[in-house]
Each structure stands twice: as structure tokens, then as C-alpha cells.
Design an enzyme around this catalytic site. Structure first.
Site, short mmCIF file in Angstrom:
data_model
loop_
_atom_site.label_atom_id
_atom_site.label_comp_id
_atom_site.label_asym_id
_atom_site.label_seq_id
_atom_site.Cartn_x
_atom_site.Cartn_y
_atom_site.Cartn_z
CG ASP A 12 33.38 42.61 42.97
OD1 ASP A 12 33.15 43.54 42.16
OD2 ASP A 12 33.05 41.44 42.75
CB ILE A 13 32.99 48.28 42.00
CG1 ILE A 13 32.31 49.63 42.23
CG2 ILE A 13 32.74 47.73 40.61
CD1 ILE A 13 32.87 50.75 41.41
CG ASN A 26 34.54 49.65 25.24
OD1 ASN A 26 33.63 49.87 24.43
ND2 ASN A 26 34.71 48.45 25.79
N GLY A 34 37.86 43.55 32.43
CA GLY A 34 38.06 44.32 33.65
C GLY A 34 36.77 44.55 34.43
CB VAL A 35 35.73 47.37 36.60
CG1 VAL A 35 35.71 48.59 35.75
CG2 VAL A 35 34.76 47.48 37.76
CG ASP A 36 32.66 47.39 30.41
OD1 ASP A 36 31.47 47.39 30.79
OD2 ASP A 36 33.00 47.69 29.25
N GLY A 126 43.63 50.05 34.62
CA GLY A 126 43.79 48.64 34.29
C GLY A 126 44.19 48.47 32.84
N1 AR6 Z 1 35.78 45.98 41.27
C1 AR6 Z 1 36.60 47.05 41.44
N2 AR6 Z 1 37.66 47.29 40.66
C2 AR6 Z 1 37.91 46.41 39.66
C3 AR6 Z 1 37.10 45.27 39.41
C4 AR6 Z 1 36.00 45.08 40.28
N3 AR6 Z 1 35.17 44.03 40.13
N4 AR6 Z 1 37.63 44.61 38.35
C5 AR6 Z 1 38.72 45.29 37.94
N5 AR6 Z 1 38.91 46.37 38.74
P1 AR6 Z 1 39.82 48.22 33.95
P2 AR6 Z 1 40.27 50.66 32.35
C6 AR6 Z 1 39.95 47.41 38.71
O1 AR6 Z 1 40.77 47.45 33.11
O2 AR6 Z 1 41.73 50.63 32.64
C7 AR6 Z 1 37.42 47.19 29.59
O3 AR6 Z 1 37.62 46.22 28.62
C8 AR6 Z 1 41.25 47.11 37.99
O4 AR6 Z 1 42.12 46.34 38.85
O5 AR6 Z 1 38.56 47.56 34.35
O6 AR6 Z 1 39.53 51.96 32.46
C9 AR6 Z 1 36.53 48.32 29.10
O7 AR6 Z 1 35.52 47.85 28.26
C10 AR6 Z 1 41.78 48.51 37.75
O8 AR6 Z 1 42.44 49.02 38.92
O9 AR6 Z 1 39.40 49.63 33.25
C11 AR6 Z 1 37.51 49.19 28.37
O10 AR6 Z 1 37.76 48.69 27.07
C12 AR6 Z 1 40.50 49.35 37.53
O11 AR6 Z 1 39.42 48.52 38.00
C13 AR6 Z 1 38.77 49.08 29.20
O12 AR6 Z 1 38.67 47.80 29.86
C14 AR6 Z 1 40.24 49.72 36.09
O13 AR6 Z 1 40.63 48.67 35.25
C15 AR6 Z 1 38.83 50.15 30.25
O14 AR6 Z 1 40.09 50.07 30.90
#
Ligand code: AR6
Length: 176
Positions: A12-13, A26, A34-36, A126
Site C-alpha cells: 500500500d503506497i 484526476n 483508487g489510490v487517490d 486502474g
Molecule cells: N497503493 C498502491 N497502489 C494502489 C493503491 C494503494 N493504496 N490503491 C490502488 N492502487 P487507480 P488510475 C493501484 O485507479 O488508473 C481515481 O478516481 C491500482 O490497483 O488508483 O490512474 C482518480 O481520481 C492500480 O494498479 O488510478 C482518477 O479519476 C494503480 O494503483 C482515476 O482514479 C492505479 O489505479 C485515476 O485512475
């Protein structure tokens, strides 16, 4: 040979003890899933307050795709969060340069801050639907091409599938 400052971790980051963690945000900078979502939840309201200030001052139209901007990391162990906006994956258009730009810009901003260690998630892989293997290749190639002087560039992968994709991408570097 790949530079030895790249390190892979499955986890987990938000728990990483580094100077900078990078958020896959975004353009609104005002949060999401997601990670945000995880970063804002774990870091607390100071991060959102800082993002709102950016929207009121330097970034009234939001953060363009491929750009990066720093805020406080609130309660997180890191000192700063660098927010970047990855491109939504498209089969009609090659947006690879925009994804590479996220890594280059985040590293540039981190170096300006004097950071020594930075942690990246798999940007765009993601909710933005970028195919994992290609997202991993672009991530690793971009960091390698940047030739950053940072002592550590850590990729923090949320699951085993993402970890393996990044491992393969690093093997690809070594094979060149
Ligand atoms: N630690 C590390 N990696 C993670 C974590 C975490 N806690 N949570 C998710 N991931 P995403 P995107 C991974 O969807 O595709 C948001 O709504 C996840 O499994 O977080 O760039 C923003 O506001 C995946 O491999 O980001 C934007 O609207 C990676 O992080 C949109 O999502 C990226 O997934 C951005 O989408």
C-alpha cells in the site's frame, strides 16, 4: 543494466516511508477512487485543503494530463504528495507520451523539492484502464530515461499481478 535506484514493493503506497509519494489523481485535484481515495483517506483533510488552494490560485482549470504538482502529505509518513494525472487508456490514440510525462514531471518536481526517495503507484493502470504490462513498461522506461539522481525510486504495486508486470518490465531493461 538498469539503474540500481529502482525498487519494487508489493503493498500500500500510503504506508511508505519515503520523502514523496505520487498520487494518480484526476484533473480536478479534488479526490476520487483508487489510490487517490486511499491517499486522501489516510493523509487526512490537509491534503484536500492544499489541493483546493491550488485550484484557487495556480491551477484554476485543474491539472492537465501529464503534469505534476506537490502538496503536503498531511498525516502520511511521507513529506509530500505529488499529484499527477495519467491519461485514460485509448485504443484510438497513442497516449504513451502523456503517461511517460507523469513520471518525468513527478521526478522533476521531487528533485526541485530536494527529495531523495519517491514512491510511485502504477499510474493509469486502474480506473483509467491502461493494460498493466504496457503501463509497467512505460513506467520503468520513463524512470530509467529520466536518469534521476534520486537515491531511490520505488514502485509500490498493489497486488501480485502488478508486481510481476513491473518485474518483467525491469527484466526488459536488463536485456537491452
Ligand atoms: N497503493 C498502491 N497502489 C494502489 C493503491 C494503494 N493504496 N490503491 C490502488 N492502487 P487507480 P488510475 C493501484 O485507479 O488508473 C481515481 O478516481 C491500482 O490497483 O488508483 O490512474 C482518480 O481520481 C492500480 O494498479 O488510478 C482518477 O479519476 C494503480 O494503483 C482515476 O482514479 C492505479 O489505479 C485515476 O485512475
Amino acid at each position: 543494466m538498469p539503474r540500481s535506484n529502482i525498487r519494487l514493493i508489493q503493498g500500500d503506497i500510503t504506508t511508505q516511508e519515503v520523502d514523496v509519494i505520487v498520487n494518480a489523481a484526476n484533473s480536478s485535484l479534488l479526490g476520487g477512487g483508487g489510490v487517490d481515495g486511499a491517499i486522501h483517506r489516510a493523509g487526512g483533510p490537509d491534503i484536500l485543503a492544499a489541493c483546493e488552494r491550488l485550484r484557487e490560485t495556480t491551477h484554476p482549470d485543474g491539472l492537465p494530463t501529464g503534469d505534476a504538482v506537490a502538496t503536503t502529505a498531511g498525516r502520511l509518513p511521507a513529506r509530500w504528495v505529488i499529484h499527477t494525472v495519467g491519461p485514460v487508456y485509448s485504443t484510438n490514440e497513442d497516449r504513451s507520451q502523456l503517461l511517460a510525462s507523469c513520471y518525468h514531471e513527478a521526478l522533476r518536481v521531487a528533485e526541485e523539492l530536494g527529495a531523495q526517495a519517491i514512491a510511485f503507484p502504477a499510474i493509469s493502470a486502474g480506473i483509467f484502464r491502461w493494460p498493466l504490462d504496457n503501463a509497467a513498461k512505460i513506467a520503468v522506461d520513463s524512470v530509467e530515461a529520466a536518469g534521476s539522481a534520486m537515491s531511490e525510486v520505488r514502485f509500490v504495486l498493489f497486488n501480485a499481478e502488478a508486481y510481476v508486470a513491473f518485474e518483467q518490465a525491469i527484466k526488459g531493461l536488463a536485456g537491452r
